[in-house]
Design an enzyme around this catalytic site. Structure first.
Site, mmCIF file in Angstrom:
data_model
loop_
_atom_site.group_PDB
_atom_site.id
_atom_site.type_symbol
_atom_site.label_atom_id
_atom_site.label_comp_id
_atom_site.label_asym_id
_atom_site.label_seq_id
_atom_site.Cartn_x
_atom_site.Cartn_y
_atom_site.Cartn_z
ATOM 1 N N GLU B 131 11.523 29.612 19.743
ATOM 2 C CA GLU B 131 12.063 29.261 18.426
ATOM 3 C C GLU B 131 12.278 27.759 18.257
ATOM 4 O O GLU B 131 12.533 27.282 17.151
ATOM 5 C CB GLU B 131 13.376 30.015 18.176
ATOM 6 C CG GLU B 131 13.209 31.533 18.170
ATOM 7 C CD GLU B 131 13.032 32.114 19.562
ATOM 8 O OE1 GLU B 131 13.527 31.530 20.537
ATOM 9 O OE2 GLU B 131 12.341 33.148 19.686
ATOM 10 N N PHE B 207 9.805 42.264 25.021
ATOM 11 C CA PHE B 207 8.818 41.217 24.729
ATOM 12 C C PHE B 207 8.452 40.460 25.996
ATOM 13 O O PHE B 207 7.290 40.142 26.232
ATOM 14 C CB PHE B 207 9.360 40.237 23.665
ATOM 15 C CG PHE B 207 8.928 40.591 22.277
ATOM 16 C CD1 PHE B 207 9.237 41.809 21.711
ATOM 17 C CD2 PHE B 207 8.187 39.684 21.516
ATOM 18 C CE1 PHE B 207 8.830 42.128 20.427
ATOM 19 C CE2 PHE B 207 7.766 39.996 20.235
ATOM 20 C CZ PHE B 207 8.098 41.221 19.680
ATOM 21 N N GLU B 212 5.061 38.281 27.697
ATOM 22 C CA GLU B 212 5.307 36.984 28.326
ATOM 23 C C GLU B 212 4.949 37.002 29.817
ATOM 24 O O GLU B 212 4.044 36.270 30.245
ATOM 25 C CB GLU B 212 6.750 36.541 28.029
ATOM 26 C CG GLU B 212 6.864 36.214 26.530
ATOM 27 C CD GLU B 212 8.260 35.989 25.971
ATOM 28 O OE1 GLU B 212 8.366 35.311 24.931
ATOM 29 O OE2 GLU B 212 9.244 36.524 26.534
#
Lengths: 309, 309
Positions: B131, B207, B212
């Site tokens: 982010e 996730f 990842e």
């Protein structure tokens, strides 16, 4: 977000501190004098759209005036003018259109502790600073100044704040500080630096002393001062000493009650997060019980009283 | 900045967490299903201009592609399409154009600890999260989904992530997580929640587990895991137990070294700043010496060894 707002005319050096999303990067340029921020219109209007839809919800109200209008009002205040003669009043139309009602008991002023103050305020959640409001958010970290010829602003060089009495950006922050103070209600907070041997924590010629304290209204009841200190260093000033006595007198003279606290725990833990190995940051539990690991699903040792109590 | 990225398909509830300037506001709507963010184009492009000129300097490099182009690539990925069938690959052109080189040893992944992870990362200064990068910054906190009729996106209702297998925004975050991981170098960090009795700290279908860890390259040397815990509560999982053993095996199987730490001091102090009166947050100096005030300009008592050492 970069910040170009030193609050002491006598010093007037630009501290450019990046703190969006709370990045804090010192961009202090010893030569100073950067020109107007590249693409300033797009940055200003872009921040405005972003703020309007996604920022400080629900802590601060939205503003009715559109982003393009806000930019025009802001730009008009300094463009096509000499950079050293921008009156505070020039920004008044922008300041009025961008103003938001401020939540009672949540206004936080600061001097010389930009980054810590914004962490302490938790970016509007715990306290609201000028830079959290739309007025300050749009202008924070950018540089600007006018010139009489096209395009109306100087892209190569702007004066430092102490180069002239009414520097374009300094006038803006002065006017913005004034209107911010005028809108504060209830108990207001003020965070100061008690560790600078060169500079008293409170100075009557600081932005707070010149533009904020004198503009607090009868809607304000109390001024709550927080004096922060560098960890593990001698404290130059603490509550009840030196310039803080002068501050207490100035606050009370204006009819507000006064309270002062050195390094409240929230502030201390924020400082410790940056320097956890300093002596002031040692936690009781660590010392009493070694590391914080506890046995899975057991009631943790933390709930027991440490040995030395 | 509002965040719409839960990282577990099985849960799939939208947590909208505002954290720009680090505000953290839960905007979880139990009814879910908000429509595409109002003025999404202006917000997206506005953030882009702002980011380009003022954010994450000098921690992250700038991107050559213009803001309008980035918006077009992003918009093209989902507009005029059913909201539940957006392939990860649709976002590839945007992800490639907006990608930045990531600083070695500074990438931070996280599961279920959005706010704490970003505080710990210090918004790019200590660690860089997805982010913080341009790819994630522009999309963070906003909602979007397509429809086949004009204007190509649905302004009233978007599906939740678990309503469909390839929801528009979920596909985006999946693709973005994958490319973020592919660009990580050196030691990478992963922050997990060790206090949720309903959900293991590490899950292969998170996730991190799905997009990842499998996309880390040979440029990565080590995975450094930080398990955080709610203060003064039983710790459900700590390093070396439960799902963290599975994580260690999965990490080592891919050829990376593994290290795990429960609540490092920086994390603990950040937690304590939110809850300074909890037992785990009591400071040695406070207990040994009372309050932190010290005599003006004296060497502070803090420099002495507390009594119980």
């Amino acid at each position: 977000m970069v910040m170009i707002r030193t609050r002491v005319f006598a010093v007037g050096i630009l501290f450019l501190i990046m703190i969006n999303t709370s990045i804090v990067v010192s961009q202090y340029d010893p030569e100073g004098h950067r020109g107007t921020t590249e693409n300033i219109k797009e940055v200003f209007e872009g921040r405005c759209w972003d703020y309007d839809v996604t920022r400080y919800l629900p802590d601060l109200p939205r503003v009715d005036t559109g982003c393009e209008t806000l930019w025009k009002l802001f730009f008009k205040a300094f463009s096509y003018q000499p950079p050293c003669a921008v009156a505070l009043e020039n920004y008044q139309p922008y300041l009025e259109e961008a103003a938001q009602a401020l939540p009672k008991d949540k206004v936080l002023f600061w001097s010389s502790v930009f980054s810590l103050a914004h962490q302490y305020g938790d970016y509007g959640q715990r306290y609201v600073t000028l830079e959290d409001t739309l007025v300050g958010y749009l202008a924070n970290s950018i540089t600007w100044c006018g010139q009489s010829i096209e395009p109306g602003y100087n892209v190569t060089r702007c004066p430092a704040w102490d180069d002239c009495p009414l520097e374009a950006a300094e006038s803006f922050w002065a006017g913005a500080s004034k209107t911010f103070a005028q809108r504060a209600k209830g108990e207001v907070s003020l965070m100061l630096d008690g560790s600078n041997p060169e500079k008293p924590a409170y100075r009557r010629n600081s932005f707070f002393g010149k533009f904020e304290l004198p503009n607090l209204t009868k809607d304000v009841t109390r001024v709550s001062v927080i004096v922060s200190h560098v960890l593990d260093k001698p404290k130059v000033e603490v509550c009840g000493e030196g310039s803080l006595l002068l501050l207490e007198a100035d606050v009370k003279e204006r009819g507000f009650s006064y309270v002062c606290k050195d390094d409240p725990l929230v502030v201390l833990h924020l400082l410790c997060a940056s320097d956890p190995n300093s002596r002031e940051c040692q936690l009781v539990v660590n010392h009493a019980r070694g590391q914080l690991n506890s046995t899975k699903k057991d009631t943790p040792l933390l709930n027991e009283v440490p040995d030395f109590f």
